[in-house]
Design a protein around this motif. Sequence first.
Motif, short mmCIF file in Angstrom:
data_model
loop_
_atom_site.label_atom_id
_atom_site.label_comp_id
_atom_site.label_asym_id
_atom_site.label_seq_id
_atom_site.Cartn_x
_atom_site.Cartn_y
_atom_site.Cartn_z
N LEU A 51 0.81 -1.21 0.00
CA LEU A 51 0.00 0.00 0.00
C LEU A 51 0.85 1.27 0.00
O LEU A 51 0.31 2.37 -0.06
N ASP A 52 2.18 1.10 0.09
CA ASP A 52 3.04 2.28 0.02
C ASP A 52 2.88 2.90 -1.37
O ASP A 52 2.68 2.20 -2.36
N TRP A 53 2.91 4.18 -1.44
CA TRP A 53 2.73 4.95 -2.66
C TRP A 53 1.35 4.72 -3.30
O TRP A 53 1.19 4.90 -4.50
N ALA A 54 0.38 4.33 -2.50
CA ALA A 54 -0.99 4.13 -2.99
C ALA A 54 -1.95 4.92 -2.10
O ALA A 54 -2.66 4.34 -1.27
N PRO A 55 -1.98 6.24 -2.24
CA PRO A 55 -2.78 7.07 -1.32
C PRO A 55 -4.26 6.70 -1.28
O PRO A 55 -4.87 6.66 -0.22
N ASP A 56 -4.85 6.42 -2.44
CA ASP A 56 -6.27 6.06 -2.46
C ASP A 56 -6.52 4.74 -1.74
O ASP A 56 -7.52 4.59 -1.03
N VAL A 83 -7.66 7.70 12.33
CA VAL A 83 -8.09 8.22 11.04
C VAL A 83 -7.16 9.36 10.60
O VAL A 83 -6.78 9.44 9.42
N GLN A 84 -6.77 10.22 11.52
CA GLN A 84 -5.84 11.30 11.18
C GLN A 84 -4.51 10.74 10.69
O GLN A 84 -3.92 11.26 9.74
N LEU A 85 -4.02 9.67 11.34
CA LEU A 85 -2.79 9.04 10.90
C LEU A 85 -2.96 8.46 9.49
O LEU A 85 -2.09 8.60 8.64
N SER A 86 -4.10 7.84 9.23
CA SER A 86 -4.39 7.32 7.90
C SER A 86 -4.33 8.44 6.86
O SER A 86 -3.71 8.28 5.80
N GLN A 87 -4.94 9.56 7.17
CA GLN A 87 -4.95 10.69 6.24
C GLN A 87 -3.54 11.25 6.05
O GLN A 87 -3.15 11.60 4.92
N ALA A 88 -2.77 11.31 7.12
CA ALA A 88 -1.40 11.81 7.03
C ALA A 88 -0.54 10.90 6.16
O ALA A 88 0.26 11.37 5.34
N LEU A 89 -0.71 9.59 6.31
CA LEU A 89 0.10 8.66 5.52
C LEU A 89 -0.35 8.63 4.06
O LEU A 89 0.48 8.46 3.16
N ALA A 90 -1.63 8.83 3.80
CA ALA A 90 -2.10 8.95 2.42
C ALA A 90 -1.53 10.22 1.78
O ALA A 90 -1.09 10.20 0.62
N ALA A 91 -1.49 11.31 2.54
CA ALA A 91 -0.91 12.56 2.03
C ALA A 91 0.60 12.39 1.81
O ALA A 91 1.16 12.92 0.85
N HIS A 92 1.25 11.64 2.69
CA HIS A 92 2.68 11.35 2.54
C HIS A 92 2.92 10.61 1.21
O HIS A 92 3.84 10.93 0.47
N ALA A 93 2.07 9.64 0.92
CA ALA A 93 2.19 8.88 -0.33
C ALA A 93 1.97 9.79 -1.54
O ALA A 93 2.70 9.72 -2.53
N THR A 94 0.98 10.67 -1.46
CA THR A 94 0.71 11.61 -2.55
C THR A 94 1.91 12.51 -2.79
O THR A 94 2.35 12.69 -3.94
N ASP A 95 2.46 13.08 -1.72
CA ASP A 95 3.63 13.96 -1.85
C ASP A 95 4.82 13.20 -2.42
O ASP A 95 5.56 13.74 -3.25
N GLY A 96 5.01 11.95 -1.98
CA GLY A 96 6.12 11.15 -2.49
C GLY A 96 5.99 10.87 -3.98
O GLY A 96 6.98 10.94 -4.72
N LEU A 97 4.78 10.56 -4.42
CA LEU A 97 4.55 10.33 -5.84
C LEU A 97 4.81 11.59 -6.67
O LEU A 97 5.43 11.53 -7.74
N ASN A 98 4.35 12.72 -6.15
CA ASN A 98 4.58 13.98 -6.86
C ASN A 98 6.07 14.32 -6.93
O ASN A 98 6.56 14.74 -7.98
N LEU A 99 6.78 14.12 -5.83
CA LEU A 99 8.22 14.37 -5.82
C LEU A 99 8.92 13.38 -6.74
O LEU A 99 9.86 13.73 -7.45
N GLY A 100 8.44 12.13 -6.77
CA GLY A 100 9.02 11.12 -7.65
C GLY A 100 8.89 11.49 -9.12
O GLY A 100 9.79 11.22 -9.92
N ARG A 101 7.77 12.11 -9.47
CA ARG A 101 7.60 12.55 -10.86
C ARG A 101 8.63 13.61 -11.24
O ARG A 101 9.12 13.65 -12.36
N ILE A 102 8.96 14.46 -10.29
CA ILE A 102 9.93 15.53 -10.53
C ILE A 102 11.35 14.97 -10.55
O ILE A 102 12.15 15.28 -11.44
N MET A 103 11.67 14.10 -9.58
CA MET A 103 13.03 13.60 -9.41
C MET A 103 13.33 12.37 -10.28
O MET A 103 14.48 12.01 -10.46
N GLY A 104 12.29 11.70 -10.78
CA GLY A 104 12.51 10.51 -11.58
C GLY A 104 12.47 9.22 -10.78
O GLY A 104 12.55 8.14 -11.34
N ALA A 105 12.39 9.31 -9.46
CA ALA A 105 12.29 8.14 -8.58
C ALA A 105 11.64 8.57 -7.28
O ALA A 105 11.86 9.70 -6.81
#
Length: 185
Positions: A51-56, A83-105
């Motif tokens: 489920l890492d990198w899978a915010p939805d 629930v707040q932790l769930s939301q924080a980790l989903a947001a973490h995954a979203t941010d990581g994916l966005n950064l990955g698009r910029i950095m290439g990984a």
Amino acid sequence: MPGIPTTRVAVRAVWESGTPDYADVGDAETAGRVLTALLRSALELLQYRRLDWAPDAIQLVSSDLTAYLRFPAADERTADVAVQLSQALAAHATDGLNLGRIMGANPPWRSARILVLADEDGASTTRLDLDPEGECRVSWYGPFDNARFTEIAIGFALFLTHIVANVFDDDDGSETFEESFDWVI
């Protein structure tokens, strides 16, 4: 046995209808270490569950308040923390994916950073921006209050227990729990 429960002890207690006892946590530094251990284990479990990198998917599996209220250790406040932790980790995954698009990984999955901000009215958890250079960590800022800390720690333990027991097969969660419990660090 007196002392501060490890992550494994806390998760096992929640699963077996108990409540982890955090009475021996008496300062912000110790609180940060305990919460960091719970967070690290949650990140490991999400990675194990793919489920890492899978915010939805994180939101789908872990953002329902009632999923936490089935455990006797839960109440409205601790379930809300989960629930707040769930939301924080989903947001973490979203941010990581966005950064990955910029950095290439994608950056390291274990780069989550959470602050607990405490004042005389209570304590709240806040996710910082993704820190690709940093290590997974939770820090407590402000006056330490064991009751507030215990609510947050139990909320984190509820989240982790739910992820460990999340049923993918047609069992009641117990088979899945025992299989996945080995991944709790």
